[in-house]
Scaffold this active site. Sequence first.
Site, mmCIF file in Angstrom:
data_model
loop_
_atom_site.group_PDB
_atom_site.id
_atom_site.type_symbol
_atom_site.label_atom_id
_atom_site.label_comp_id
_atom_site.label_asym_id
_atom_site.label_seq_id
_atom_site.Cartn_x
_atom_site.Cartn_y
_atom_site.Cartn_z
ATOM 1 N N GLY A 54 0.833 -1.191 0.000
ATOM 2 C CA GLY A 54 0.000 0.000 0.000
ATOM 3 C C GLY A 54 0.864 1.235 0.000
ATOM 4 O O GLY A 54 2.033 1.208 -0.382
ATOM 5 N N CYS A 55 0.295 2.339 0.475
ATOM 6 C CA CYS A 55 1.025 3.606 0.465
ATOM 7 C C CYS A 55 2.209 3.585 1.413
ATOM 8 O O CYS A 55 3.111 4.404 1.310
ATOM 9 C CB CYS A 55 0.084 4.746 0.846
ATOM 10 S SG CYS A 55 -1.254 4.978 -0.328
#
Length: 263
Positions: free
Chosen positions: A109-110
């Site tokens: 993810g981020c």
Amino acid sequence: MQEAIGVPNLKDVTAEVVCNRFSDGEWVRTSVHVPSEIEFTIYVNEKALVTILCTAAKLNYLTIGYLYAEGIISSIDDVASMRVSEEEALADVRLNNPEYELPTLRKLGCSGSSVFKTQGQRVDSDLVAAPTDILSLMKRLQEQMELYPLSGGVHTSALSDTKNLLVVAEDIGRHNTLNKIQGECLLKGISTRDRLMLITGRISSEMLLKAAKMQAPIVVSRHAPTKNAILLATDMGIALVGQARGDRLAVFTHPERLGCSTN
């Protein structure tokens, strides 16, 4: 080898949505732009390596930068061919070593947590930058942001020679911006050694490790670093600068790189 794909129009990496905005005591229904994101999968030697949640811009640089940061390649010469498709949300990379063994597929993810454990390395450099130059560069970085003014919700990073911004990258993920910078520098033959790294987001230990692999001796952020990032920066010889806004900044490690005497 395919070197680059076109940089998309800003509207291609954002979406227009409707919201209700409260301002001056009143509600107004309006439309705004928000960042778009894709699940981008990197294949190496026809096997899926990693899926990254990212902004669909500079995907070729993200691919090369990620492979370099994770130790899959040591230079661009390790890559036999590369095809990047925004429509298919994938990169197909063939290495000169067809027997390279890949780990299990991961999804990032981020946060950008690494698939592989990356060891820090000391940054030996004589680079010194004046605080006024650093603050000026941070202001210039804000002026060069393209996606953030339109949609918000993204991070921006830049590589500098202390006087000019050499490479700028925007993405929903902080780590992705550094990978994009690394990849663009590898593909364009731009040295990252003895450079200054500017980051709009928080500096974590993983972000610092990426900067160390680039041999960037000064890392600057608009926000505060984490405790582990400070410990790593101390050991690796990196000047860690935070809270760089307006006419102020704070130096957490190696202040001598900003001309500050520790005596």
